[in-house]
Scaffold this motif. Structure first.
Motif, short mmCIF file in Angstrom:
data_model
loop_
_atom_site.label_atom_id
_atom_site.label_comp_id
_atom_site.label_asym_id
_atom_site.label_seq_id
_atom_site.Cartn_x
_atom_site.Cartn_y
_atom_site.Cartn_z
N CYS A 1 42.24 36.89 40.06
CA CYS A 1 41.72 35.84 39.28
C CYS A 1 42.94 34.92 39.35
N HIS B 1 45.69 36.02 34.11
CA HIS B 1 45.12 37.12 33.98
C HIS B 1 45.57 38.32 35.23
N LEU C 1 43.98 41.34 36.87
CA LEU C 1 42.76 41.11 37.97
C LEU C 1 43.40 40.96 39.26
N ILE D 1 36.19 33.46 31.28
CA ILE D 1 35.73 33.33 32.66
C ILE D 1 37.14 33.55 33.66
N HIS D 2 36.59 33.95 34.68
CA HIS D 2 37.45 34.32 35.83
C HIS D 2 37.17 33.78 37.05
CU LIG Z 1 40.81 35.60 34.90
#
Ligand SMILES: [Cu+2]
Length: 326
Positions: A302, A307, A318, A247-248
């Motif tokens: 993110c 991440h 991200l 999940i982000h």
């Molecule tokens: Cu993430």
């Protein structure tokens, strides 16, 4: 990557592996193949050309393994549609008759699932449930009417934990027949993860020893992610798609946004939340919109901050930049 290879016990394993079921061996083998070529394209998710045959829009996809650069100096071995990560965008109008001819040039069987598109059951792409897997060298034709309008995607449904993580995913956008006002900028961003170790690529997943160390938006990690140039006052639509196994919570600096569609379906205006962070879970799509009121270089990233690293080094992963100019 067949079972015979797995049963020899010669499987390369990244880190401490917890699976003892021999049937799970496919997860632990490096992504590979007999015919891995250097990618000839550098940008994924680009619109796929089609031909018209008796009113049908005909698209052609070939699954193949390529070396795909996620950074200037880091490449992954990816399984792709037409040699890019994400695969090419299929973009059609609601009600179009669509035919997609899929040739499988992987060493493994595969299928395609049209995630969120309302297709006939026989076209749903679930191996041994709705169709036989497409064997290496074989071709399969999917055909359906594009409905409803919205942000969808297509991806492998065969050993999806490996094949989707390895890059077999792409956007599928269905435009409404009578579109409402169009945004000035309309970008589709597919978010996923990779595990690269010892020069080999593995499918990243949430299990011991398989956690990702690279994170990509449209197949690129920051700073190789696209910078999106916007003029002050322009309306921006982002179609966020979670296609990895994590999940982000995607956070936008500078300007709040509204969630205008979830999983392809419009959110009534009175119900549209104003947010600066939206968690994009695997399989979900969020269409968000904002007006670029403030000049500057604004980050979208993110907020699981690990991440935003490349192999544990920040910044990376991200993140992407909106460059808003006067
Ligand atoms: Cu993430």
């Amino acid at each position: 990557m067949g079972m015979s290879e797995a049963s020899t016990g010669a499987t390369a394993t990244p880190g401490s592996m917890m699976a003892t079921n021999p049937g799970a061996a496919h997860m632990m083998e490096p992504i590979g193949g007999n015919n891995v070529q250097q990618a000839t394209e550098t940008k994924g998710g680009q619109p796929l050309a089609f031909r018209e045959e008796n009113g049908v829009k005909v698209f052609e996809l070939t699954t193949k393994a390529v070396q795909w650069p996620i950074l200037d100096d880091v490449s992954v071995t990816a399984w792709t549609y037409n040699g890019t990560v994400p695969g090419p965008m299929i973009r059609v109008t609601e009600g179009d008759q669509v035919r997609v001819i899929v040739k499988n040039e992987l060493d493994d069987p595969t299928t395609i699932h049209w995630h969120g598109v309302e297709v006939p059951n026989a076209m749903d792409g679930v191996p041994d449930v709705t169709q036989a897997p497409i064997q290496p060298g074989e071709t399969f034709t999917y055909e359906f009417i594009a409905k409803p309008a919205g942000t969808f995607m297509y991806h492998s449904h065969y050993e999806g934990d490996v094949q989707v993580s390895a890059g077999l995913y792409a956007p599928f956008i269905i435009d409404p027949k009578e579109p409402a006002s169009q945004p000035d900028i309309d970008k589709t961003l597919m978010v996923s993860e990779w595990l690269v170790r010892g020069g080999q690529t593995f499918a990243a997943m949430p299990m011991g020893g398989m956690e990702p160390n690279y994170f990509t938006i449209n197949g690129k990690a920051f700073p190789a992610t696209e910078t999106i140039n916007v003029k002050k006052g322009e309306r921006v639509r982002l179609r966020l798609i979670g296609i990895g196994q994590f999940i982000h919570p995607m956070h936008l600096h500078g300007m709040p946004f509204k969630i205008v569609a979830t999983d392809g379906h419009p959110v009534p205006e009175a119900a549209q939340l104003t947010k600066d962070t939206v968690s994009v879970a695997p399989g979900e799509r969020y269409d968000i919109e904002f007006v670029a009121t403030e000049p500057g270089k604004w980050m979208l990233h993110c907020h699981i901050l690990h991440h935003t690293t490349n192999d544990n080094v920040e910044p990376g992963g991200l993140m992407l930049v909106f460059n808003v100019t006067e």
